[in-house]
Write an enzyme that holds these catalytic residues in place. Structure first.
Site, PDB file in Angstrom:
ATOM      1  N   CYS A 121     -13.089   3.277   1.234  1.00  0.00           N
ATOM      2  CA  CYS A 121     -11.658   3.053   1.444  1.00  0.00           C
ATOM      3  C   CYS A 121     -11.296   2.755   2.893  1.00  0.00           C
ATOM      4  O   CYS A 121     -10.172   2.345   3.182  1.00  0.00           O
ATOM      5  CB  CYS A 121     -10.855   4.259   0.946  1.00  0.00           C
ATOM      6  SG  CYS A 121     -11.007   4.525  -0.831  1.00  0.00           S
ATOM      7  N   HIS A 263      -4.151   4.438   4.453  1.00  0.00           N
ATOM      8  CA  HIS A 263      -4.801   4.160   3.178  1.00  0.00           C
ATOM      9  C   HIS A 263      -4.027   4.858   2.077  1.00  0.00           C
ATOM     10  O   HIS A 263      -3.678   6.033   2.182  1.00  0.00           O
ATOM     11  CB  HIS A 263      -6.245   4.655   3.211  1.00  0.00           C
ATOM     12  CG  HIS A 263      -6.864   4.809   1.861  1.00  0.00           C
ATOM     13  ND1 HIS A 263      -6.897   3.777   0.950  1.00  0.00           N
ATOM     14  CD2 HIS A 263      -7.450   5.871   1.259  1.00  0.00           C
ATOM     15  CE1 HIS A 263      -7.480   4.196  -0.161  1.00  0.00           C
ATOM     16  NE2 HIS A 263      -7.830   5.458  -0.005  1.00  0.00           N
ATOM     17  N   ASN A 293      -4.421   4.003  -6.120  1.00  0.00           N
ATOM     18  CA  ASN A 293      -5.373   3.890  -5.008  1.00  0.00           C
ATOM     19  C   ASN A 293      -6.279   2.691  -5.285  1.00  0.00           C
ATOM     20  O   ASN A 293      -7.085   2.714  -6.211  1.00  0.00           O
ATOM     21  CB  ASN A 293      -6.186   5.179  -4.910  1.00  0.00           C
ATOM     22  CG  ASN A 293      -7.207   5.171  -3.782  1.00  0.00           C
ATOM     23  OD1 ASN A 293      -7.572   4.124  -3.257  1.00  0.00           O
ATOM     24  ND2 ASN A 293      -7.684   6.355  -3.406  1.00  0.00           N
TER      25      ASN A 293
END
Length: 360
Positions: A121, A263, A293
């Site tokens: 990520c 993020h 996500n």
């Protein structure tokens, strides 16, 4: 060589000149997940802030999303050619070859340098640093950077803890050579890792360690696994520390940050990082409510969203920070440029503020 001469030949900076995003058309709501998992909409929203996510159709791959996001970013930047294509992803089309050369070829960019970045990520922030390095070294004048992931292909659909979190998508930016003091310049990075914590976020099967071990991998080993409570603690600590380090290098204070773009792991994590930094939550750019996500795609998708909605103005100061498996983390700063009106984004409209889930 004199100091003056060195100053006159300072390396070029990477300047943002185009941004775009793309998500698959298929939407999965919390209610749909609740039909197969022991959960409900309220439980998911309370813990993650997520209401829906987009997932690929059978046969769709990460490169398909990356190509469309990249194509739109090139149009937004009013350019047809770049010197390098960088794809940040945890879900490449195949273990070999890399996905970036395939994406480049499908975009008509055959001959351009092309490679993948695997920092989970944190991949997009690592990609920004890599693109800035290519430009500073004179290897490239323009770089197409894409964050793209299809987590629905690696998450067990029956895994209650993870199936509710992840969605699929791609976001892309075009960076050109420019001056470090002009709007759009990307600079002042902080990157880090801790491989001693590799087992906190993992897909155990598919790599050389598993393939060189006798026996067939289990179902669990074939899918994404995450130790959520430990990841939460590491994520908040590392993202906040990295953000502070980046601000310090630039001589910025917290109050200098107009927009915080973390993020998009879940609302609980990103708000906790903002609280740790002393940033008002209203300065957080969030898109996780609508897409979940999306891994390496989450930051560029959030940037594409604010660009499309014109909620960030030229000259605004942005702080980007991310955390992912590895463990990896990173942050960077960006002053928002004046961009042409982007293409209409195929992104879901953000939820009204009153409908968002507030987390402690």
């Amino acid at each position: 060589m004199s100091t003056t001469a060195v100053g006159l030949h300072a390396p070029p900076a990477a300047v943002l000149c185009g941004v775009a995003g793309w998500v698959p058309s298929r939407v999965v709501t919390n209610e749909q997940l609740a039909r197969r998992l022991d959960t409900d909409d309220a439980w998911i929203r309370t813990r993650t802030g997520i209401r829906r996510r987009h997932v690929v159709d059978p046969g769709q791959a990460t490169s398909d999303l990356a190509v469309e996001a990249g194509r739109r970013a090139l149009v937004a930047a009013a350019t047809e050619r770049v010197d390098a294509v960088v794809v940040a992803t945890t879900t490449p089309d195949r273990p070999c070859p890399a996905t970036a050369p395939v994406v480049a070829a499908r975009l008509g960019l055959t001959g351009a340098a092309a490679f993948d970045i695997g920092a989970v990520c944190t991949g997009f922030v690592y990609g920004l640093a890599s693109a800035a390095g290519l430009i500073a070294a004179g290897v490239a004048r323009q770089v197409l950077l894409i964050g793209a992931d299809t987590y629905s292909t690696i998450v067990d659909p029956l895994d209650r803890a993870n199936a509710i979190i992840f969605g699929d998508g791609a976001g892309a930016v075009v960076l050109r050579a420019g001056h470090p003091d002009e709007p759009g310049a990307v600079g002042h990075f902080d990157l880090g890792s801790d491989g001693a914590q590799e087992d906190l976020i993992t897909v155990a099967a598919g790599g050389s360690r598993q393939r060189s071990t006798p026996g067939e991998p289990s179902r669990a080993d074939r899918h994404f696994a995450m130790r959520g409570n430990e990841v939460y603690r590491h994520a908040v600590t590392r993202m906040a520390e990295s953000a502070r380090a980046t601000l310090s290098r630039a001589g910025w204070k917290i109050d200098d940050v107009d927009h915080f773009v973390p993020h998009q792991a879940n609302l609980r994590i990103l708000y906790s990082v903002a609280d740790d930094l002393g940033l008002p939550r209203e300065r957080c750019v969030t898109h996780v409510e609508s897409v979940g996500n999306t891994g390496a795609a989450s930051i560029p998708l959030a940037l594409a969203d604010v660009a499309a909605r014109r909620t960030v103005r030229p000259g605004d100061r942005l702080l980007l920070t991310a955390f992912g498996g590895g463990l990896t983390w990173g942050s960077c700063l960006l002053t928002w440029p004046s961009l042409p009106q982007p293409l209409p984004q195929p992104l879901p409209q953000p939820l009204p503020q009153q409908e968002r889930t507030t987390t402690p």
